[in-house]
Design an enzyme around this catalytic site. Structure first.
Site, PDB file in Angstrom:
ATOM      1  N   CYS A   1      37.158  31.468  32.604  1.00 38.57           N
ATOM      2  CA  CYS A   1      38.623  31.380  32.643  1.00 38.57           C
ATOM      3  C   CYS A   1      39.149  30.174  31.882  1.00 38.57           C
ATOM      4  O   CYS A   1      40.296  30.178  31.430  1.00 38.57           O
ATOM      5  CB  CYS A   1      39.098  31.364  34.086  1.00 38.57           C
ATOM      6  SG  CYS A   1      38.181  30.215  35.125  1.00 38.57           S
TER       7      CYS A   1
ATOM      8  N   GLY B   1      31.796  43.691  49.819  1.00 39.22           N
ATOM      9  CA  GLY B   1      32.794  44.746  49.884  1.00 39.22           C
ATOM     10  C   GLY B   1      33.799  44.623  48.766  1.00 39.22           C
ATOM     11  O   GLY B   1      33.692  43.755  47.893  1.00 39.22           O
TER      12      GLY B   1
ATOM     13  N   LYS C   1      33.237  36.388  50.619  1.00 37.66           N
ATOM     14  CA  LYS C   1      33.191  37.701  49.998  1.00 37.66           C
ATOM     15  C   LYS C   1      32.921  37.510  48.516  1.00 37.66           C
ATOM     16  O   LYS C   1      33.810  37.154  47.745  1.00 37.66           O
ATOM     17  CB  LYS C   1      34.501  38.480  50.161  1.00 37.66           C
ATOM     18  CG  LYS C   1      34.327  39.967  49.729  1.00 37.66           C
ATOM     19  CD  LYS C   1      35.611  40.600  49.239  1.00 37.66           C
ATOM     20  CE  LYS C   1      35.834  40.435  47.750  1.00 37.66           C
ATOM     21  NZ  LYS C   1      34.847  41.148  46.886  1.00 37.66           N
TER      22      LYS C   1
ATOM     23  N   GLY D   1      37.658  44.214  46.998  1.00 38.78           N
ATOM     24  CA  GLY D   1      38.825  43.369  47.183  1.00 38.78           C
ATOM     25  C   GLY D   1      39.893  44.044  48.013  1.00 38.78           C
ATOM     26  O   GLY D   1      40.567  43.400  48.828  1.00 38.78           O
TER      27      GLY D   1
ATOM     28  N   GLU E   1      42.221  29.691  41.805  1.00 41.67           N
ATOM     29  CA  GLU E   1      41.810  29.355  40.439  1.00 41.67           C
ATOM     30  C   GLU E   1      41.785  30.679  39.696  1.00 41.67           C
ATOM     31  O   GLU E   1      40.926  31.519  39.925  1.00 41.67           O
ATOM     32  CB  GLU E   1      40.451  28.658  40.450  1.00 41.67           C
ATOM     33  CG  GLU E   1      40.096  28.015  39.128  1.00 41.67           C
ATOM     34  CD  GLU E   1      39.276  28.939  38.249  1.00 41.67           C
ATOM     35  OE1 GLU E   1      39.876  29.514  37.305  1.00 41.67           O
ATOM     36  OE2 GLU E   1      38.081  29.087  38.502  1.00 41.67           O
TER      37      GLU E   1
ATOM     38  N   GLU F   1      44.621  36.853  28.332  1.00 39.62           N
ATOM     39  CA  GLU F   1      43.226  36.492  28.552  1.00 39.62           C
ATOM     40  C   GLU F   1      42.352  37.709  28.227  1.00 39.62           C
ATOM     41  O   GLU F   1      42.481  38.753  28.866  1.00 39.62           O
ATOM     42  CB  GLU F   1      43.013  36.051  29.992  1.00 39.62           C
ATOM     43  CG  GLU F   1      41.633  35.517  30.269  1.00 39.62           C
ATOM     44  CD  GLU F   1      41.503  34.948  31.674  1.00 39.62           C
ATOM     45  OE1 GLU F   1      40.874  33.890  31.820  1.00 39.62           O
ATOM     46  OE2 GLU F   1      42.020  35.579  32.614  1.00 39.62           O
TER      47      GLU F   1
ATOM     48  N   VAL G   1      37.840  44.245  51.961  1.00 40.72           N
ATOM     49  CA  VAL G   1      37.441  42.979  52.578  1.00 40.72           C
ATOM     50  C   VAL G   1      38.318  41.829  52.096  1.00 40.72           C
ATOM     51  O   VAL G   1      38.750  40.991  52.902  1.00 40.72           O
ATOM     52  CB  VAL G   1      35.953  42.694  52.301  1.00 40.72           C
ATOM     53  CG1 VAL G   1      35.540  41.354  52.916  1.00 40.72           C
ATOM     54  CG2 VAL G   1      35.086  43.813  52.866  1.00 40.72           C
ATOM     55  N   GLY G   2      38.603  41.767  50.793  1.00 37.82           N
ATOM     56  CA  GLY G   2      39.437  40.681  50.278  1.00 37.82           C
ATOM     57  C   GLY G   2      40.832  40.690  50.881  1.00 37.82           C
ATOM     58  O   GLY G   2      41.340  39.658  51.338  1.00 37.82           O
TER      59      GLY G   2
END
Length: 486
Positions: free
Chosen positions: A291, A213, A182, A215, A257, A391, A218-219
């Site tokens: 990141c 799709g 995905k 998150g 990650e 971040e 589908v996630g």
């Protein structure tokens, strides 16, 4: 744009209403349409049709059906497949680079020099590992066998779309896993092109599957799916937590990650004329949307003014503009939500009392049509400030002064994250000792070359598990002990 490039992009766009399942493009059952916007000018690139739970079930079933044969396939067959994938990525490098520029604003020179070749390098790394890997080793009369874990669900982000796909797909295939991918719904075009590469490389039906799709649909469905054996996700901390929670009832392996706030410690003996400009560009690489970007530059207090001036000069040479232009250094922020986040955090830094060295809120002059941010440097920042802890994921660098090396290490570790770190200094013994004390999954000394085999992953809230090289490969393997084997 040449006819070949335009044709490749058009082919990918034509698949935007489809999923790749069981070795073919199939219309999705879902009906929600998601716009893909060019961040350079706000125009529509395409619309994808978001898959739903029925599409996911079809993809997982195809991967499950294909798994036994692929897991048992000879290493030579998997090597040949990976070599064909690698060759096709290089052959289609320009269309892939153009797609990345369109869908997430990567400067075309950066897409050509980093996004695409590094993606190919992950495939080559998987080839290198698989070629020499021993799946069965002996410990006395006990055999230690490593076997593919099963069906791997892969969730990839919008900031390094192709690079993160190959960092997961290549080792999964090398290990003998089948996969369901995905990609981010914000940058799906390069993923569609990669799926076509898998098809053209002759991947057996069901070995590789792609469902676009959201998150939340589908996630989340992948995380909870009882027939997915592991999840590998690269994304935000929020997404990583939600996936881990969703996966818990099925006790599947989850590798993550996630975010970072990486330090760059400049030791007193560092060559500041060299390392400050390099540090600025490392922080701003990919418009700061990395990141592991070293966005906290930690410098001796006595050299703060010198650092500020060197940083200001470096920023003055940066060309922010149309990412399709070869002269551009930094393109736009990849999407509207992230642009608003960057602008808000620049405002926070000013409210917190950090000193603005250059940049600031708003867009550079003449660039109001796209999502362009000014490369921004703050100084006299303390670790207590939000801009030193959160971040930002944009071209924002904070400079933090220190008085002793021990204090510099303490500042470097004063974060909930632990993904990357950098140390600069001419005394290598001192630089190594500082690197050993920094609590991150990777540390770079004196801006070395990138290494596709160096394990990459985080301490603390930057995630768990590792990617790249043999460490990333082994995340897709189970370990079996057979006692009395010999």
């Amino acid at each position: 744009m040449t006819g070949v490039v335009a044709q490749a992009l058009q082919q990918a766009v034509s698949c935007a209403g489809h999923a790749y399942i069981g070795g073919q493009w199939v219309p999705v059952c879902g009906t929600e349409r998601l716009a893909v916007i060019n961040p350079a000018n706000g125009t529509l690139v395409t619309e994808i049709v978001a898959g739903n739970s029925a599409d996911l079930d079809r993809a997982v079933s195809a991967a499950r059906e294909a798994f036994p044969a692929f897991a048992a396939s000879p290493v030579a067959d998997r090597l040949a497949l990976l070599e064909r994938i690698h060759a096709l990525i290089l052959e289609r490098a320009e269309p892939l680079a153009q797609a990345l520029t369109l869908e997430m604003g990567a400067a075309i020179t950066h897409a050509r020099s980093a996004h695409v070749p590094f993606a190919a390098a992950h495939v080559q790394a998987a080839i290198d590992v698989l070629r020499d890997y021993d799946f069965l080793t002996m410990r006395g009369t006990t055999a230690i066998v490593r076997e593919p874990i099963g069906v791997a669900g892969l969730i990839t982000p919008w900031n390094w779309p192709l690079y993160q796909i190959t960092a997961k797909v290549a080792p999964a295939l090398a290990a003998g896993c089948t996969v369901v991918l995905k990609p981010s719904e914000l940058s799906p075009v390069s993923a569609l092109m990669f799926a076509q590469i898998m098809h053209d490389a002759g991947a057996p039906a069901g070995v590789f599957n792609l469902v676009n799709g959201t998150g939340s649909e589908v996630g989340a469905g992948m995380a909870a799916h009882r027939d997915i054996d592991m999840i590998s996700i690269t994304g935000s901390n929020r997404a990583g937590v939600l996936v881990a929670q969703g996966a818990a009832p099925t006790v599947k392996r989850v590798t993550q990650e996630l975010g970072g706030k990486s330090p760059n410690v400049l030791l007193p003996d560092a060559d500041f004329v060299r390392v400050v400009p390099l540090g600025v560009m490392a922080a701003f690489r990919n418009v700061g949307q990395s990141c592991s970007a070293p966005t906290r530059m930690i410098v001796p207090r006595a050299r703060l003014a010198e650092t500020e001036e060197l940083a200001r000069k470096m920023v003055a040479d940066i060309v922010v503009g149309n990412p399709a232009d070869d002269a551009t250094t930094l393109g736009p922020i990849a999407n509207s939500a992230q642009f608003q986040r960057v602008q808000a955090m620049i405002g926070v830094g000013m409210e917190e009392g950090a000193r603005l060295v250059c940049g600031g809120p708003g867009s550079p002059e003449g660039l109001d049509d796209g999502l362009y941010a000014q490369p921004t440097v703050f100084s006299d920042v303390s670790s207590a400030m939000r801009i030193a802890q959160e971040e930002i994921f944009g071209p924002v660098l904070v400079i933090i002064p220190y008085d002793t090396v021990d204090e510099a290490v303490a500042i470097a570790n004063d974060t909930v994250f632990g993904l990357g770190g950098h140390v600069q200094g001419t005394d290598l013994d001192l630089a190594r000792s500082v690197a050993l004390r920094i609590r991150t999954g990777q540390v770079h000394i004196n801006h070395p070359a990138w290494d596709a085999h160096a394990p990459f992953g985080g301490y603390k809230r930057s995630g768990n598990g590792r990617e790249y090289g043999v460490f990333g490969f082994e995340e897709f393997l189970e370990v079996k002990a057979i006692l009395g084997f010999a």
